[in-house]
Scaffold this motif. Structure first.
Motif, PDB file in Angstrom:
ATOM      1  N   VAL A  23      39.379  76.613 -57.346  1.00 28.63           N
ATOM      2  CA  VAL A  23      40.388  76.689 -58.409  1.00 28.63           C
ATOM      3  C   VAL A  23      40.109  77.921 -59.266  1.00 28.63           C
ATOM      4  CG1 VAL A  23      41.347  75.568 -60.443  1.00 28.63           C
ATOM      5  CG2 VAL A  23      40.754  74.207 -58.429  1.00 28.63           C
ATOM      6  N   ALA A  24      41.121  78.754 -59.391  1.00 24.45           N
ATOM      7  CA  ALA A  24      41.007  79.988 -60.169  1.00 24.45           C
ATOM      8  C   ALA A  24      41.721  79.878 -61.504  1.00 24.45           C
ATOM      9  CB  ALA A  24      41.597  81.156 -59.380  1.00 24.45           C
ATOM     10  N   LEU A  25      42.773  79.069 -61.555  1.00 24.78           N
ATOM     11  CA  LEU A  25      43.634  79.048 -62.736  1.00 24.78           C
ATOM     12  C   LEU A  25      44.196  77.656 -62.941  1.00 24.78           C
ATOM     13  CD1 LEU A  25      45.378  81.174 -64.639  1.00 24.78           C
ATOM     14  CD2 LEU A  25      47.160  80.437 -63.101  1.00 24.78           C
ATOM     15  N   VAL A  26      44.109  77.197 -64.170  1.00 25.25           N
ATOM     16  CA  VAL A  26      44.728  75.928 -64.555  1.00 25.25           C
ATOM     17  C   VAL A  26      45.535  76.209 -65.807  1.00 25.25           C
ATOM     18  CG1 VAL A  26      44.358  73.559 -65.312  1.00 25.25           C
ATOM     19  CG2 VAL A  26      42.815  74.576 -63.623  1.00 25.25           C
ATOM     20  N   HIS A  27      46.824  75.913 -65.744  1.00 23.80           N
ATOM     21  CA  HIS A  27      47.688  76.053 -66.912  1.00 23.80           C
ATOM     22  C   HIS A  27      48.645  74.870 -66.926  1.00 23.80           C
ATOM     23  CE1 HIS A  27      51.155  77.460 -69.301  1.00 23.80           C
ATOM     24  NE2 HIS A  27      50.189  77.908 -70.077  1.00 23.80           N
ATOM     25  N   GLU A  28      48.530  74.053 -67.950  1.00 17.53           N
ATOM     26  CA  GLU A  28      49.306  72.826 -68.069  1.00 17.53           C
ATOM     27  C   GLU A  28      49.131  72.013 -66.786  1.00 17.53           C
ATOM     28  OE1 GLU A  28      53.181  74.142 -69.323  1.00 17.53           O
ATOM     29  OE2 GLU A  28      52.456  74.568 -71.350  1.00 17.53           O
ATOM     30  N   ASN A  29      50.186  71.768 -66.021  1.00 15.60           N
ATOM     31  CA  ASN A  29      50.085  70.964 -64.793  1.00 15.60           C
ATOM     32  C   ASN A  29      49.940  71.811 -63.535  1.00 15.60           C
ATOM     33  OD1 ASN A  29      50.355  68.560 -66.247  1.00 15.60           O
ATOM     34  ND2 ASN A  29      52.583  68.678 -66.179  1.00 15.60           N
ATOM     35  N   GLU A  30      49.800  73.102 -63.682  1.00 15.38           N
ATOM     36  CA  GLU A  30      49.718  73.993 -62.518  1.00 15.38           C
ATOM     37  C   GLU A  30      48.275  74.405 -62.265  1.00 15.38           C
ATOM     38  OE1 GLU A  30      52.091  77.865 -60.785  1.00 15.38           O
ATOM     39  OE2 GLU A  30      52.132  77.489 -62.918  1.00 15.38           O
ATOM     40  N   ARG A  31      47.869  74.306 -61.001  1.00 11.49           N
ATOM     41  CA  ARG A  31      46.527  74.716 -60.570  1.00 11.49           C
ATOM     42  C   ARG A  31      46.707  75.664 -59.394  1.00 11.49           C
ATOM     43  NH1 ARG A  31      42.520  71.033 -62.237  1.00 11.49           N
ATOM     44  NH2 ARG A  31      41.170  71.527 -60.488  1.00 11.49           N
ATOM     45  N   LEU A  32      46.054  76.816 -59.454  1.00  9.81           N
ATOM     46  CA  LEU A  32      46.120  77.771 -58.356  1.00  9.81           C
ATOM     47  C   LEU A  32      44.710  78.101 -57.878  1.00  9.81           C
ATOM     48  CD1 LEU A  32      48.737  80.369 -59.672  1.00  9.81           C
ATOM     49  CD2 LEU A  32      49.096  78.583 -57.979  1.00  9.81           C
ATOM     50  N   SER A  33      44.546  78.143 -56.565  1.00 14.81           N
ATOM     51  CA  SER A  33      43.269  78.578 -56.003  1.00 14.81           C
ATOM     52  C   SER A  33      43.217  80.101 -56.067  1.00 14.81           C
ATOM     53  CB  SER A  33      43.147  78.118 -54.552  1.00 14.81           C
ATOM     54  OG  SER A  33      44.059  78.845 -53.738  1.00 14.81           O
ATOM     55  N   TYR A  34      42.032  80.640 -55.824  1.00 14.14           N
ATOM     56  CA  TYR A  34      41.904  82.096 -55.780  1.00 14.14           C
ATOM     57  C   TYR A  34      42.816  82.671 -54.702  1.00 14.14           C
ATOM     58  CZ  TYR A  34      38.110  82.327 -59.106  1.00 14.14           C
ATOM     59  OH  TYR A  34      37.377  82.263 -60.263  1.00 14.14           O
ATOM     60  N   GLY A  35      42.889  82.010 -53.558  1.00 13.88           N
ATOM     61  CA  GLY A  35      43.754  82.494 -52.478  1.00 13.88           C
ATOM     62  C   GLY A  35      45.228  82.491 -52.865  1.00 13.88           C
ATOM     63  N   GLU A  36      45.675  81.408 -53.507  1.00 16.26           N
ATOM     64  CA  GLU A  36      47.076  81.315 -53.933  1.00 16.26           C
ATOM     65  C   GLU A  36      47.394  82.353 -55.006  1.00 16.26           C
ATOM     66  OE1 GLU A  36      47.844  76.526 -53.413  1.00 16.26           O
ATOM     67  OE2 GLU A  36      46.736  77.255 -55.160  1.00 16.26           O
ATOM     68  N   LEU A  37      46.515  82.488 -55.964  1.00 13.43           N
ATOM     69  CA  LEU A  37      46.720  83.451 -57.035  1.00 13.43           C
ATOM     70  C   LEU A  37      46.761  84.863 -56.471  1.00 13.43           C
ATOM     71  CD1 LEU A  37      47.002  84.093 -60.032  1.00 13.43           C
ATOM     72  CD2 LEU A  37      44.512  83.883 -60.239  1.00 13.43           C
ATOM     73  N   ASN A  38      45.876  85.152 -55.546  1.00 11.78           N
ATOM     74  CA  ASN A  38      45.850  86.474 -54.913  1.00 11.78           C
ATOM     75  C   ASN A  38      47.131  86.729 -54.124  1.00 11.78           C
ATOM     76  OD1 ASN A  38      44.374  88.928 -54.301  1.00 11.78           O
ATOM     77  ND2 ASN A  38      44.255  88.128 -52.214  1.00 11.78           N
ATOM     78  N   ALA A  39      47.601  85.731 -53.381  1.00 12.59           N
ATOM     79  CA  ALA A  39      48.831  85.888 -52.588  1.00 12.59           C
ATOM     80  C   ALA A  39      50.029  86.167 -53.500  1.00 12.59           C
ATOM     81  CB  ALA A  39      49.074  84.640 -51.745  1.00 12.59           C
TER      82      ALA A  39
END
Length: 77
Positions: A23-39
């Motif tokens: 997990v790279a990012l958590v904001h409110e109900n959204e969670r993004l992995s490093y791979g998703e954030l990078n994509a």
């Protein structure tokens, strides 16, 4: 180069390679992995290049604090 000599986007890319599912990012109900954030950042970066943005050209961003803000900053870098 040592970590303290690299730019934030270079450090981010290194982390993506090390742990793309973490997990790279958590904001409110959204969670993004490093791979998703990078994509997402890469998609936006390619879009900006397609619109004519070139290296070292200033890019303006006006977004409320959100996952999109982080994606935008990484894409610009």
């Amino acid at each position: 180069a040592r970590a303290n000599e690299r730019c934030i986007h270079e450090l981010f890319e290194a982390q993506v390679r090390r742990a793309p599912e973490a997990v790279a990012l958590v904001h409110e109900n959204e969670r993004l992995s490093y791979g998703e954030l990078n994509a997402r950042a890469n998609r936006l970066a390619h879009h900006l290049v397609g619109r004519g943005v070139r290296p070292d050209q200033p890019v303006w961003s006006c977004v409320e604090r959100s996952a999109a803000m982080v994606v935008g900053l990484l894409a610009i870098l």
